[in-house]
Design a protein around this motif. Structure first.
Motif, PDB file in Angstrom:
ATOM      1  N   UNK A   1     -11.024  -4.484 -11.909  1.00 18.21           N
ATOM      2  CA  UNK A   1      -9.760  -5.144 -11.566  1.00 18.21           C
ATOM      3  C   UNK A   1      -8.672  -4.105 -11.344  1.00 18.21           C
ATOM      4  N   UNK A   2      -8.711  -3.498 -10.151  1.00 14.53           N
ATOM      5  CA  UNK A   2      -7.693  -2.519  -9.783  1.00 14.53           C
ATOM      6  C   UNK A   2      -7.185  -2.832  -8.379  1.00 14.53           C
ATOM      7  N   UNK A   3      -6.006  -2.329  -8.057  1.00 16.88           N
ATOM      8  CA  UNK A   3      -5.463  -2.515  -6.712  1.00 16.88           C
ATOM      9  C   UNK A   3      -6.394  -1.902  -5.669  1.00 16.88           C
TER      10      UNK A   3
ATOM     11  N   UNK B   1       1.137  -9.212 -14.067  1.00 20.96           N
ATOM     12  CA  UNK B   1       1.661  -8.392 -12.974  1.00 20.96           C
ATOM     13  C   UNK B   1       0.527  -7.892 -12.079  1.00 20.96           C
ATOM     14  N   UNK B   2      -0.543  -7.383 -12.695  1.00 18.36           N
ATOM     15  CA  UNK B   2      -1.689  -6.915 -11.917  1.00 18.36           C
ATOM     16  C   UNK B   2      -2.373  -8.088 -11.224  1.00 18.36           C
ATOM     17  N   UNK B   3      -2.519  -9.221 -11.904  1.00 19.14           N
ATOM     18  CA  UNK B   3      -3.146 -10.404 -11.300  1.00 19.14           C
ATOM     19  C   UNK B   3      -2.376 -10.849 -10.060  1.00 19.14           C
ATOM     20  N   UNK B   4      -1.053 -10.791 -10.116  1.00 15.56           N
ATOM     21  CA  UNK B   4      -0.233 -11.148  -8.956  1.00 15.56           C
ATOM     22  C   UNK B   4      -0.466 -10.174  -7.806  1.00 15.56           C
TER      23      UNK B   4
ATOM     24  N   UNK C   1      -3.160  -8.702  -2.497  1.00 13.29           N
ATOM     25  CA  UNK C   1      -4.094  -7.861  -1.750  1.00 13.29           C
ATOM     26  C   UNK C   1      -5.258  -8.668  -1.192  1.00 13.29           C
ATOM     27  N   UNK C   2      -5.770  -9.609  -2.004  1.00 15.19           N
ATOM     28  CA  UNK C   2      -6.929 -10.384  -1.599  1.00 15.19           C
ATOM     29  C   UNK C   2      -6.577 -11.560  -0.691  1.00 15.19           C
TER      30      UNK C   2
END
Length: 108
Positions: free
Chosen positions: A32-34, A71-74, A79-80
């Protein structure tokens, strides 16, 4: 960005899994990374170009481990282009590390 897919293990000491393919649904597994979200998006674009199929973003979802912050989930959603699911199926246990599972629905 090194453009390398980073598969995940679904259980402690289990084999690494990058994808499971079904008739109209595919599951993609990665960190789970950008960077990985960008790679998933690029891979889906390439898949559509090569196969002449389309990804139904309205029916596709992703889930992440509980350690992935909002924040990362958003960022991953952006991105997806795929919404985060509100719950995780019992089939997929991804609670122990920073992991991402993307359910892709493919249509003609």
């Amino acid at each position: 960005m090194n453009n390398r897919w980073k598969p995940i293990s679904l259980s402690l000491g289990g084999p690494l899994v990058s994808h499971l393919l079904f008739a109209n649904d595919d599951l993609l597994f990665c960190k789970a990374t950008e960077e990985q979200a960008r790679l998933v998006a690029a891979t889906l674009d390439d898949f559509c170009l090569v196969s002449s199929l389309k990804v139904n973003l309205g029916k596709s979802r992703f889930v992440s481990s509980s350690q992935v912050g909002e924040e990362l989930a958003t960022c991953l959603e952006e991105f997806l282009g795929i919404c985060k699911a509100k719950f995780v199926d019992k089939l997929v246990n991804i609670t122990n590390k920073f992991k991402l599972v993307v359910k892709i629905v493919v249509t003609n």
